[in-house]
Motif scaffolding. Structure first.
Motif, mmCIF file in Angstrom:
data_model
loop_
_atom_site.group_PDB
_atom_site.id
_atom_site.type_symbol
_atom_site.label_atom_id
_atom_site.label_comp_id
_atom_site.label_asym_id
_atom_site.label_seq_id
_atom_site.Cartn_x
_atom_site.Cartn_y
_atom_site.Cartn_z
ATOM 1 N N VAL A 98 0.853 -1.175 0.000
ATOM 2 C CA VAL A 98 0.000 0.000 0.000
ATOM 3 C C VAL A 98 0.898 1.236 0.000
ATOM 4 O O VAL A 98 1.868 1.307 0.750
ATOM 5 N N LEU A 99 0.553 2.191 -0.848
ATOM 6 C CA LEU A 99 1.325 3.422 -0.969
ATOM 7 C C LEU A 99 0.385 4.600 -0.745
ATOM 8 O O LEU A 99 -0.714 4.648 -1.303
ATOM 9 N N ARG A 100 0.788 5.540 0.101
ATOM 10 C CA ARG A 100 0.008 6.756 0.307
ATOM 11 C C ARG A 100 0.916 7.960 0.133
ATOM 12 O O ARG A 100 1.986 8.039 0.737
ATOM 13 N N VAL A 101 0.476 8.896 -0.685
ATOM 14 C CA VAL A 101 1.169 10.166 -0.861
ATOM 15 C C VAL A 101 0.117 11.263 -0.805
ATOM 16 O O VAL A 101 -0.766 11.329 -1.663
ATOM 17 N N ASP A 102 0.186 12.102 0.233
ATOM 18 C CA ASP A 102 -0.830 13.112 0.497
ATOM 19 C C ASP A 102 -2.197 12.431 0.604
ATOM 20 O O ASP A 102 -2.340 11.502 1.378
ATOM 21 N N LEU A 107 -3.203 0.831 -4.044
ATOM 22 C CA LEU A 107 -3.083 -0.574 -3.659
ATOM 23 C C LEU A 107 -2.246 -1.270 -4.718
ATOM 24 O O LEU A 107 -2.573 -1.226 -5.909
ATOM 25 N N GLY A 108 -1.172 -1.920 -4.293
ATOM 26 C CA GLY A 108 -0.242 -2.522 -5.235
ATOM 27 C C GLY A 108 -0.425 -4.019 -5.368
ATOM 28 O O GLY A 108 -0.723 -4.708 -4.396
ATOM 29 N N MET A 123 -3.604 0.301 -8.158
ATOM 30 C CA MET A 123 -4.966 0.821 -8.239
ATOM 31 C C MET A 123 -5.064 2.039 -7.335
ATOM 32 O O MET A 123 -4.772 1.966 -6.141
ATOM 33 N N ARG A 124 -5.483 3.158 -7.899
ATOM 34 C CA ARG A 124 -5.572 4.404 -7.132
ATOM 35 C C ARG A 124 -6.972 4.591 -6.590
ATOM 36 O O ARG A 124 -7.956 4.517 -7.333
ATOM 37 N N LEU A 125 -7.063 4.805 -5.276
ATOM 38 C CA LEU A 125 -8.322 5.167 -4.643
ATOM 39 C C LEU A 125 -8.322 6.683 -4.507
ATOM 40 O O LEU A 125 -7.806 7.232 -3.543
#
Length: 285
Positions: A98-102, A107-108, A123-125
């Motif tokens: 999982v990647l979060r930026v701002d 979801l990878g 996949m971008r939420l």
């Protein structure tokens, strides 16, 4: 002469009480072995400043609950003015990464999964708050409490900190500090939540009957947090969240994925719609 000595002792004791408790003025030693006459409140404030200066770290995560429930992860956090993290889960029931930026959450998937989405791995939420919905199920509230200075500030200003002793943590000599604090203070100090998300978090805690959190910190000789544990209890038992930090100040390079490597929920819906009618609903057999 004796009166003067007694008066001086009384003044010193009163100063200790005002500074953070009488027991806090007993001299101890810091993790480097030097005498440390600071109160627990002063130590935690120094730790908050040290972690704010570091700005980023590698970490491991261990979340445990009643009935042996457990989730584990490792990754990097950047709290140097933005929200950024790259988390790889080591629990089999959660996505691998999982990647979060701002405000963006990704979801990878692995190469096999990417092959079903035109070779795209993420996949971008879009705009999905981390404290609610699918993101909450994946990450949980620890993400929005992972800013170490926020938690240290709560412990220093709203908690009842005390020195618990000198201990080893992650192979490092540390001093252990413990306190309890109101959950409301912890949520209010969380720097990565909106007002609406704070209200929702408080409501969730209230439904569980949780009003207090226990905070434990293990600090090295530079007042940096080596390990941090948050514990809450409801009718089911204790829930603990353990963050162990390393490589402080070396992970401010979390970046969003390349647009060519990203798909969205809308893209996923279109992929499903494009499937033949018998394939999209077929269960086999």
């Amino acid at each position: 002469m004796h009166v003067s000595i007694m008066r001086a002792a009384a003044v010193a004791a009163a100063s200790c009480v005002l500074a953070g408790g009488l027991s806090a003025c007993d001299a101890g030693r810091d993790a480097a072995g030097k005498e440390d006459r600071r109160t627990p409140v002063q130590v935690l404030r120094a730790a908050s400043a040290a972690m704010a200066k570091a700005g980023s770290a590698a970490f491991t995560l261990d979340i445990r609950g009643p009935l042996d429930s457990r989730r584990t992860a490792r990754g990097v956090l950047d709290w140097s003015g933005r929200v950024a993290m790259d988390v790889t889960f080591t629990s089999p029931e959660t996505p691998s990464r999982v990647l979060r930026v701002d405000s963006a959450l990704y979801l990878g998937g692995d190469d096999n999964e990417a092959a079903t989405h035109g070779g795209r791995h993420w996949m971008r939420l879009a705009g999905q708050p981390v404290a609610s919905g699918a993101a909450a199920m994946l990450l949980g509230p620890w993400v929005d409490q992972a800013h170490p200075s926020s938690v240290l500030d709560v412990a220093a200003s709203a908690g009842t900190p005390r020195r618990a002793g000198e201990e080893k943590a992650a192979g490092t000599d540390t001093v252990h500090y413990r306190c309890t604090a109101p959950v409301a203070a912890l949520v209010a100090a969380t720097r990565w939540l909106s007002a609406r998300q704070r209200a929702q978090a408080l409501e969730d805690y209230g439904k569980q009957g949780v009003s207090e959190v226990t905070l434990d910190f293990w600090l090295n000789g530079r007042d940096e947090v080596v390990r941090q544990v948050q514990t809450v209890e409801d009718g089911r038992g204790a829930f603990t969240t353990t963050l162990t930090y390393s490589e402080l100040g070396r992970h401010d390079d979390v970046r969003v994925p390349s647009p060519s490597d990203v798909y969205t929920l809308e893209d996923l819906a279109e992929e499903v719609d494009a499937l033949p009618a018998d394939a999209s609903g077929q269960e086999g057999g």
